[in-house]
Design an enzyme around this catalytic site. Structure first.
Site, PDB file in Angstrom:
ATOM      1  N   HIS A 113       0.533  -1.415  -0.034  1.00 43.74           N
ATOM      2  CA  HIS A 113      -0.140  -0.196  -0.220  1.00 43.74           C
ATOM      3  C   HIS A 113       1.043   1.124  -0.332  1.00 43.74           C
ATOM      4  O   HIS A 113       1.981   1.394   0.804  1.00 43.74           O
ATOM      5  CB  HIS A 113      -0.815  -0.364   0.815  1.00 43.74           C
ATOM      6  CG  HIS A 113      -0.271  -0.031   2.179  1.00 43.74           C
ATOM      7  ND1 HIS A 113      -0.493   1.451   3.086  1.00 43.74           N
ATOM      8  CD2 HIS A 113      -0.363  -0.838   3.397  1.00 43.74           C
ATOM      9  CE1 HIS A 113      -0.021   0.997   4.247  1.00 43.74           C
ATOM     10  NE2 HIS A 113      -0.028  -0.386   4.566  1.00 43.74           N
ATOM     11  N   GLU A 148      -4.812   2.002   2.280  1.00 42.49           N
ATOM     12  CA  GLU A 148      -5.376   0.662   3.415  1.00 42.49           C
ATOM     13  C   GLU A 148      -5.159   1.164   4.802  1.00 42.49           C
ATOM     14  O   GLU A 148      -6.234  -0.041   5.587  1.00 42.49           O
ATOM     15  CB  GLU A 148      -3.727  -0.311   3.299  1.00 42.49           C
ATOM     16  CG  GLU A 148      -3.806  -1.265   4.002  1.00 42.49           C
ATOM     17  CD  GLU A 148      -3.153  -1.811   5.419  1.00 42.49           C
ATOM     18  OE1 GLU A 148      -3.783  -2.738   5.951  1.00 42.49           O
ATOM     19  OE2 GLU A 148      -2.796  -0.465   5.860  1.00 42.49           O
ATOM     20  N   GLU A 149      -4.661   2.308   5.398  1.00 40.41           N
ATOM     21  CA  GLU A 149      -4.525   1.962   7.330  1.00 40.41           C
ATOM     22  C   GLU A 149      -5.672   2.334   7.298  1.00 40.41           C
ATOM     23  O   GLU A 149      -6.546   2.053   8.197  1.00 40.41           O
ATOM     24  CB  GLU A 149      -3.358   3.825   7.162  1.00 40.41           C
ATOM     25  CG  GLU A 149      -2.579   3.036   6.913  1.00 40.41           C
ATOM     26  CD  GLU A 149      -1.304   1.071   7.703  1.00 40.41           C
ATOM     27  OE1 GLU A 149      -2.417   0.898   8.456  1.00 40.41           O
ATOM     28  OE2 GLU A 149      -0.685   1.565   7.551  1.00 40.41           O
ATOM     29  N   ASP A 183       6.054   0.275   5.990  1.00 39.98           N
ATOM     30  CA  ASP A 183       4.898   1.068   6.016  1.00 39.98           C
ATOM     31  C   ASP A 183       3.958   1.735   5.455  1.00 39.98           C
ATOM     32  O   ASP A 183       3.579   2.303   6.213  1.00 39.98           O
ATOM     33  CB  ASP A 183       3.738   0.892   7.598  1.00 39.98           C
ATOM     34  CG  ASP A 183       2.767   0.326   7.502  1.00 39.98           C
ATOM     35  OD1 ASP A 183       1.925  -0.077   6.164  1.00 39.98           O
ATOM     36  OD2 ASP A 183       1.911   0.371   8.384  1.00 39.98           O
ATOM     37  N   HIS A 187       3.430   2.567  12.556  1.00 44.47           N
ATOM     38  CA  HIS A 187       2.573   3.357  13.323  1.00 44.47           C
ATOM     39  C   HIS A 187       3.186   5.002  14.088  1.00 44.47           C
ATOM     40  O   HIS A 187       2.392   5.286  14.404  1.00 44.47           O
ATOM     41  CB  HIS A 187       0.886   2.999  13.633  1.00 44.47           C
ATOM     42  CG  HIS A 187       0.384   2.102  12.598  1.00 44.47           C
ATOM     43  ND1 HIS A 187      -0.674   1.827  13.484  1.00 44.47           N
ATOM     44  CD2 HIS A 187       0.818   1.928  11.020  1.00 44.47           C
ATOM     45  CE1 HIS A 187      -1.753   0.764  11.663  1.00 44.47           C
ATOM     46  NE2 HIS A 187      -0.457   1.165  11.404  1.00 44.47           N
ATOM     47  N   ASP A 237       3.425  -6.427   3.293  1.00 43.35           N
ATOM     48  CA  ASP A 237       2.919  -5.197   4.507  1.00 43.35           C
ATOM     49  C   ASP A 237       3.382  -5.600   5.456  1.00 43.35           C
ATOM     50  O   ASP A 237       2.429  -5.234   6.516  1.00 43.35           O
ATOM     51  CB  ASP A 237       1.012  -5.270   4.182  1.00 43.35           C
ATOM     52  CG  ASP A 237       0.603  -3.837   4.385  1.00 43.35           C
ATOM     53  OD1 ASP A 237       1.542  -3.228   5.178  1.00 43.35           O
ATOM     54  OD2 ASP A 237      -0.936  -3.789   4.952  1.00 43.35           O
TER      55      ASP A 237
END
Lengths: 469, 469
Positions: free
Chosen positions: A285, A330-331, A297, A427, A356
């Protein structure tokens, strides 16, 4: 040599022979032969620079790429240019509309018993406090399970704290075990009448960088302010609670929903010679959370899969078309993956798989293949073994982005990265280029190149499967 | 065995004998005898909990303790209560006045060529930008040396970036080597007409937590905005610069000087039996920067020295008075140490030493003792050896807090901590309790207990010395 030594040697020899016989009885089938062209592609990929260049470029020239923002749009423009420059065919963007959530101010302080400021970040889809803040007593739950078993009276009007005891795991399974505190803890607290919720970050590090991530308030549950404290800040709250004194927090969290915006998937292809053989779908992504620059990420995922496809592109035309998709959004809820399945679900797909889970080395692969295609897994096993990759005992079919396509009955091939250090950074603001180990990134490219060389050229028919779940 | 083998063995044997003889000729004197009472105190201290309790308490119940603020005052109140509860004598506070500097807003963004937000923190004594920010082109210097050799025209009106290549060192020497970019780089940039300065953090980690710390604008040089980028953000700037495109930054930094405030030293004693033998001065600093909770800088230092003194307090009265000082306002300029020397410099001190380099294990000790007291160092060497502590080749006498006292000619004993990971965390938000390794903290307490047991009871006279510098 003495007689004793000779006797011992003879004994050892007969024991060894017995062991070999026993092992042979239990032995698996002989490894499949590795096509020398596959081995050559695999070994050349261990010198890959394309993947690192993509991660370096995205993190340096674009940075964070929050879904449905201008930054994600800049990332799409960057990506189309890069994929065209690499020589991919049919490079284009497919857009869709989605709700936009934007971060605001986020500060926190312990008002009592021991005044201190805290580091926290709002969770995606969090509600907001008044701009002047919300001050309320805290009720401490050491785990999501404790909250789930709480009396509503203990929660109503309070700021709910939810702890966790997450530890690193190679397969990332502790994310599933402890993640519910973030995924559904805020909604549960809201239902119980909480004023707000702060969780201990779903993470395995000890830095003052909280882990954001999406949470979900179902229809009918009004979002409350929901945020993650850094692990050291959460431990501080728990130490205060250990002293038995009432804790009061002041939170300022002003995220907002900003209507509907545009996101999109970036698509590129390596055309195959046999359109009826089905598409091999791979990707990662393009969007990221807004705190770091989205290196692990998931710039690494889009980079690894594109770099591998590029190696096939530069050789003889494969049997199957390889489609590289850099999914959007995506997130905040897998919008890109859903839109892809909506648009392309009617096309024949041979297999689907995504990257991912960072850029550390791949240690395992798992598949979900129809019986007609089982030999493919045996050939993959033999070809991937020199990279330190073993076949897992489970059924493949993981991933938010390819999930909606897999759900249609498409066969799955998962290449599983080592997640031991992934949740140190996941994140957080620390998701930056320096988290990428170039040598492990190259091993990823080699594994994906190997998979593509085997699967895209497999003579077997790869028909539909029963999805893993 | 062949004749050749026998001949070789004989040769080896005679060579070995020659080596032993040579080693014996060069051997140092036999180790001094370790007083069993010293050994018993040392070994018991390896089970110490007092030091950890102090660090845990200060970081949990007070948190950051910026000099001359209410937080530092709360820390003094906390400290007096704790030191009295531990049974120390003559516990009191000695206050002094000093200038107050307070952090304000601090944000940064790359305006061009690639818009991104950056993580940075103002340096202590930084000037301020307008509240609406300062936008200017950036001139990149990879080192302080490059700036020192720059043409003024290249700097005037610009935001100066100063990089560094700092790496971890056990003795912390890389702080001295690369620190000038922070200590004096901003003043140099100001003299050259820079609009502002951002440095790569003086640190050895890769986290988005910038390292603050004091900088100094001499009389006549007006402070300009001066801040530190986190290491990953600095690397991002350098990657942008590598692309050869002009960089424009927008900085918002609104720290301010807030007049004069009160700071103070907290003092506690273990009374000795021989007032003429001089005071053994030990301690650390109670204040901290405002980003973390000051665990390794320097709750651990005050904790280690007090825990060691407590072990002497609980035994027979020592010959010399041990004075534990928890100095105030070390970070912004060593105000507490200067005030201590001003007030107490006229008293006889036997030795002075401080703990201000974290809580990892002590690996070396160095002294500056008068000739009459040289046997003390030999006894220290023997008593500290079981803790993995060797005698260094240099002359002791380090430290901001005891520095002004040492400068009066007081003998010095340094117990040097392993600094390999110290600058990962130094002056960052990550300076929190979890950075403390309880086992290594106990080794520190054991080393300081050993030092006190030897020095406070030494029969030798410990007269003045020539200061190290």
């Amino acid at each position: 040599m003495t007689r004793l030594a000779i006797a011992l040697l003879a004994l050892a020899s007969s024991t060894a022979a017995a062991s070999v016989a026993s092992a042979q009885r239990a032995a698996p089938p002989l490894p499949a032969r590795v096509d020398p062209r596959v081995a050559a592609l695999r070994d050349a990929a261990l010198k890959d620079d394309v993947a690192y260049d993509i991660v370096e470029g995205l993190t340096t020239e674009v940075g964070q790429r929050l879904a449905a923002t201008d930054a994600e749009a800049r990332a799409r423009t960057w990506s189309v240019a890069r994929l065209k420059a690499l020589g991919f065919k049919n490079v284009h963007v497919e857009t869709y509309q989605m709700p936009v959530w934007l971060r605001g101010a986020e500060t926190a302080e312990v008002v009592a018993p021991f005044p201190q400021t805290l580091k926290l970040v709002a969770l995606g889809n969090s509600g907001a406090t008044p701009a002047t803040g919300l001050t309320a007593p805290v009720v401490v739950f050491r785990s999501y399970g404790d909250l789930a078993n709480a009396a509503p009276d203990s929660v109503r009007g309070k700021i709910v704290y939810i702890g966790n005891a997450m530890r690193p795991t190679q397969d990332g399974s502790s994310y599933g075990a402890y993640g519910p505190a973030r995924f559904v803890g805020p909604a549960l607290a809201a239902r119980l009448g909480a004023a707000a919720v702060v969780i201990k970050s779903i993470g395995t590090d000890h830095h003052r960088n909280p882990h954001t991530g999406g949470t979900n308030f179902p229809e009918g549950v009004a979002p409350i302010p929901a945020a993650a404290l850094s692990v050291p800040d959460a431990e501080l709250i728990e130490r205060m609670a250990d002293r038995g004194k009432p804790i009061t927090l002041k939170l300022v969290l002003t995220p907002r929903f900003a209507g509907t915006g545009t996101s999109g998937n970036v698509i590129a292809e390596v055309p195959g010679s046999d359109p009826k053989a089905g598409v091999v779908l791979i990707g990662g992504h393009l969007d990221s959370w807004d705190l770091g620059t989205g290196a692990i990420d998931d710039a690494s995922g889009v980079a690894i899969t594109a770099a591998a496809a590029k190696r096939i592109l530069d050789g003889p035309k494969p049997r199957r078309t390889i489609r590289v998709v850099w999914f959007g959004a995506e997130e905040p809820g897998g919008y890109g993956g859903k839109d892809y399945a909506r648009v392309h679900g009617g096309e024949r797909h041979a297999t689907a798989g995504e990257s991912d889970f960072g850029a550390d080395r791949i240690w395992r692969f798992e598949v979900n293949l129809p019986d007609t295609a089982k030999p493919i897994a045996d050939r993959l096993q033999a070809a991937l073994a020199p990279l330190g990759i073993a076949r897992g005992a489970g059924v493949g079919g993981d991933g938010t982005d390819v999930g909606p396509t897999l759900a249609l009955g498409v066969a799955a091939i998962d290449l599983d990265q080592d997640g031991t250090r992934y949740f140190d950074t996941h994140h957080t603001p620390d998701d930056t280029l320096d988290r990428i180990d170039p040598e492990q990134l190259r091993q990823n490219v080699a594994a994906w190149t190997t998979m593509l060389a085997v699967v895209a050229n497999a003579p077997e028919d790869i028909g539909p499967v029963t999805p893993r779940r």
